[in-house]
Design a protein around this motif. Structure first.
Motif, short mmCIF file in Angstrom:
data_model
loop_
_atom_site.label_atom_id
_atom_site.label_comp_id
_atom_site.label_asym_id
_atom_site.label_seq_id
_atom_site.Cartn_x
_atom_site.Cartn_y
_atom_site.Cartn_z
N CYS A 1 -2.96 -5.27 10.27
CA CYS A 1 -2.69 -6.50 9.52
C CYS A 1 -1.79 -6.20 8.33
CB CYS A 1 -4.00 -7.11 9.04
SG CYS A 1 -3.81 -8.67 8.13
N ALA A 2 -0.73 -6.97 8.21
CA ALA A 2 0.17 -6.86 7.06
C ALA A 2 -0.34 -7.78 5.95
CB ALA A 2 1.58 -7.24 7.45
N VAL A 3 -0.61 -7.21 4.77
CA VAL A 3 -1.13 -7.98 3.64
C VAL A 3 -0.10 -7.97 2.52
CG1 VAL A 3 -2.93 -8.12 1.89
CG2 VAL A 3 -3.51 -7.42 4.21
N ASN A 4 0.31 -9.15 2.06
CA ASN A 4 1.35 -9.25 1.03
C ASN A 4 2.55 -8.37 1.40
OD1 ASN A 4 -0.58 -10.75 -0.43
ND2 ASN A 4 -1.32 -8.91 -1.45
N PRO A 5 3.07 -8.52 2.62
CA PRO A 5 4.01 -7.53 3.15
C PRO A 5 5.39 -7.57 2.50
CG PRO A 5 3.85 -9.37 4.65
CD PRO A 5 2.79 -9.59 3.59
N ASP A 6 6.02 -6.39 2.45
CA ASP A 6 7.43 -6.35 2.11
C ASP A 6 8.22 -6.87 3.31
OD1 ASP A 6 7.71 -4.21 3.98
OD2 ASP A 6 7.51 -2.70 2.41
N GLY A 7 9.53 -7.08 3.11
CA GLY A 7 10.34 -7.71 4.15
C GLY A 7 10.33 -6.94 5.46
N ALA A 8 10.46 -5.63 5.38
CA ALA A 8 10.52 -4.81 6.60
C ALA A 8 9.21 -4.87 7.37
CB ALA A 8 10.88 -3.37 6.24
#
Length: 280
Positions: A225-232
């Motif tokens: 799970c991506a949490v508060n993800p950066d663009g990449a």
């Protein structure tokens, strides 16, 4: 990096995790959740908050930071090559050289209570609690100092923490690291080793992070799970069908991006100042 003690236990940062539970305990869960710390559990960078706490306790001067800040910002803006990154990481905890492990651990607890506790993302805290309620083990896996990570794990009631380890001799920091910083691919190596030691089925495990640097760790588990993800990471998560959770609003996300760049510069300045003091 995970290391093993003489009795066959796995050493996770500053803690020793038994390879087998005592006979009186029920069998351990086969599933776990692994959380990055900075910008995933905590708003901003833990090293930034710790550094401010150390500054208030006169571990170093404003002049030390200012003298090297511009150089690190220059590297950040124009790009860092692997040599620069390696040098900075190797020196990242050097500013505590000569101080005791107990002292830094105590300061880490104080700074947590003073500043960091109120900066925990409620949404991520709820995710971690949901895993705990389901009977999963929950680990922090971070490039931050293991002393800081351990405070978070203790305060939040998590299973434990893996973090970057500073070398100490007789309880006093030497200014060098033990092994590699727990960053990028090293996190995946550490999680793999921990899973083997604790008997986790990685296909039943979950992992959470904000950074594309943690794709190796996220790729290990069945529920990334991506949490508060950066663009990449956001792009990668969407293309691979991973869950995305963003607890920021637009202004908050922009502010955290600036904070992250500032924290990177600050970490480099601290390392450079410590290196300069040790060379005197």
């Amino acid at each position: 990096m995970i290391e093993y003690g003489p009795d066959g236990t796995v050493v996770a940062g500053a803690r020793t995790v038994p390879s087998e539970p005592p006979a009186s305990e029920p069998a351990r869960t086969r599933s776990a959740a692994f959380f990055d710390l900075d910008n995933t559990v905590l708003r901003g960078a833990s090293v930034f908050h710790l550094a401010r706490g150390l500054y208030r306790r006169e571990f170093f001067t404003g002049r030390d930071i200012a003298a090297m800040m511009w150089k690190q910002v220059y590297y950040t803006v124009l790009g860092e090559n692997l040599t620069h990154v390696s040098q900075i990481r190797e020196q990242a905890l050097g500013f505590v050289a000569g101080h005791t492990v107990d002292e830094i651990s105590r300061i880490g607890e104080e700074v947590y209570d003073e500043v960091m506790a109120e900066k925990i993302w409620p949404g991520t805290r709820a995710l971690a609690q949901a895993h705990l309620d389901a009977g999963d083990d929950v680990w922090l896996v971070t490039a931050s100092p293991v002393e800081v990570a351990t405070v978070f794990a203790d305060r939040l009631g998590l299973t434990g923490a893996l973090g970057t380890v500073a070398e100490s001799v007789d309880g006093v920091y030497t200014g060098r690291l033990v092994g590699e910083p727990l960053h990028g691919e090293a996190k995946a190596v550490a999680v793999n080793a921990l899973a083997a030691e604790r008997g986790y089925d990685l296909a039943r495990c979950a992992a959470y992070s904000d950074s594309a640097n943690d794709i190796p760790m996220l790729s290990l588990v069945g529920s990334p799970c991506a949490v508060n993800p950066d663009g990449a990471l956001r792009t990668h998560a969407r293309s691979h069908g991973w869950k995305v959770r963003d607890f920021r609003n637009g202004r908050r996300a922009a502010k955290l991006g600036v904070q992250a760049a500032g924290a990177t510069a600050l970490a480099g300045a601290l390392a450079a100042a410590a290196s300069r003091r040790r060379s005197r």
